[in-house]
Design an enzyme around this catalytic site. Structure first.
Site, PDB file in Angstrom:
ATOM      1  CB  SER A  46      -0.910   0.001   1.231  1.00  0.00           C
ATOM      2  OG  SER A  46      -1.515   1.258   1.423  1.00  0.00           O
ATOM      3  CE1 TYR A  84      -4.264  -1.990   4.910  1.00  0.00           C
ATOM      4  CE2 TYR A  84      -3.583   0.238   4.302  1.00  0.00           C
ATOM      5  CZ  TYR A  84      -3.965  -1.042   3.940  1.00  0.00           C
ATOM      6  OH  TYR A  84      -4.036  -1.388   2.615  1.00  0.00           O
TER       7      TYR A  84
END
Length: 344
Positions: A129, A154
């Site tokens: 990501s 995350y």
């Protein structure tokens, strides 16, 4: 004989689109997903309904965190390649439910790496990501940048995944490629993403929450561009060789549009295509968010000859057309995925 490819997270946004593309190319696809309720399960089932019954596709309901069942699956199937997209997503949700991120993004990924290692998988491609760049102020973000300071759990789990993957490539010679996705959007997208939430709220006449007063800049990347990048990378497994850190058969690529825009510009286009002006609630930056994302895609272009090119205007127009057609009847227009087709 066609390649057999495992796609984890096959009922997800990117997983669904990738499955469609691989089937179109004549690949055999085994789709794995746990169909969790992080967002509307009916949308996930509707995606699966689009590929149910297509030649070459089988769906398995399962969780990558289930070590024993996943190991059996790898041993029995002997996949040629694996695209690992299953993950607990969402920056803000990681503030409320950290254990879900560790279970899926760390434990689950180790299980996938072990499965690939022991069954001789020829190439593992996994989703990272743009969040790993944290509050990086050097733009555009390059794969060679330091990413040791994540600003959300995350992001930390995604960075951990990159480190673990490199370790397996180094120790076991597993060809592995990580892809840092930049704000993917488009038809069949995730309902927890801002563009989806904005569209729903605008059409329902509710105010939208605009964080950082709309001054955040995002490198919005259309789903078809992401899929093209994945397919090209999947066909080009990295080879060992060269000086560190390229000695292992491991590579990292950004996949972004390389043209960041402000959130207010994004909202303005949504208003234009929906024909409705949004009522905006301007709010400060949320914990875990970053002010800008901006992908340097020179390495992707050099190695696989591809640069994403769909304009934000065209991509949002397509998303709005899909959204209005899909939800105009008051809800997802698909029955639940047939249970008889789900393998244990």
């Amino acid at each position: 004989m066609s390649e057999k490819i495992l796609v984890t997270g096959a009922a997800g946004f990117i997983g669904y689109h990738l499955t469609c593309r691989l089937l179109k190319e004549g690949k055999e696809v085994v789709g794995l997903d746990n169909l969790n309720d992080y967002y509307d399960v009916a949308l996930k089932e509707a995606r699966l309904a689009q590929v149910h019954g297509r030649p070459g596709f089988r769906f398995v309901r399962g969780d990558v965190a289930d070590r024993a069942r996943l190991a059996r699956r790898f041993a029995e199937e002997r996949f040629d390649k694996v695209v690992h997209l299953a993950a607990q997503a969402g920056v803000r949700h990681s503030l409320d439910n950290p254990h879900a991120y560790v279970d899926s993004n760390v434990v689950g990924f180790v299980n996938v790496l072990e499965g690939c290692r022991h069954s001789g998988v020829g190439h593992l491609v996994f989703a990272s990501s743009s969040s790993v760049y944290g509050a990086n102020t050097k733009i555009p973000f390059s794969e060679s940048d330091n990413v040791d300071h994540p600003v959300s759990l995350y992001a930390a789990t995604k960075k951990a995944g990159e480190l673990m993957a490199h370790t397996y490539a180094h120790l076991y010679g597993l060809p592995t490629t990580g892809l840092r996705f930049f704000t993917v959007y488009g038809p069949w997208g995730r309902p927890d993403m801002a563009y989806f939430l904005f569209t729903r709220a605008i059409l329902q006449g509710r105010p939208i929450k605009v964080f950082n007063r709309g001054e955040m800049r995002r490198d919005f990347t259309y789903i078809d561009d992401v899929i093209e990048g994945i397919v090209r990378v999947l066909a080009a497994p990295p080879a060992p060789g060269g000086a560190a850190p390229l000695a292992a058969p491991y590579r990292l690529y950004n996949i972004g549009n390389n043209r960041p825009v402000t959130l207010m510009r994004f909202i303005g286009l949504l208003e234009e295509f929906l024909g409705v002006e949004a009522e905006k609630e301007l709010l400060p930056m949320q914990p875990g968010d970053v002010p800008v994302t901006y992908a340097d895609i020179d390495t992707l272009a050099r190695d696989v000859g591809y640069r994403p090119g769909t304009s934000l205007e065209e991509g949002l127009r397509r998303f709005v057309a899909w959204y209005q057609a899909f939800y105009d009847t008051g809800g997802p227009r698909a029955a639940s995925y047939p249970s008889a087709a789900v393998q244990p």
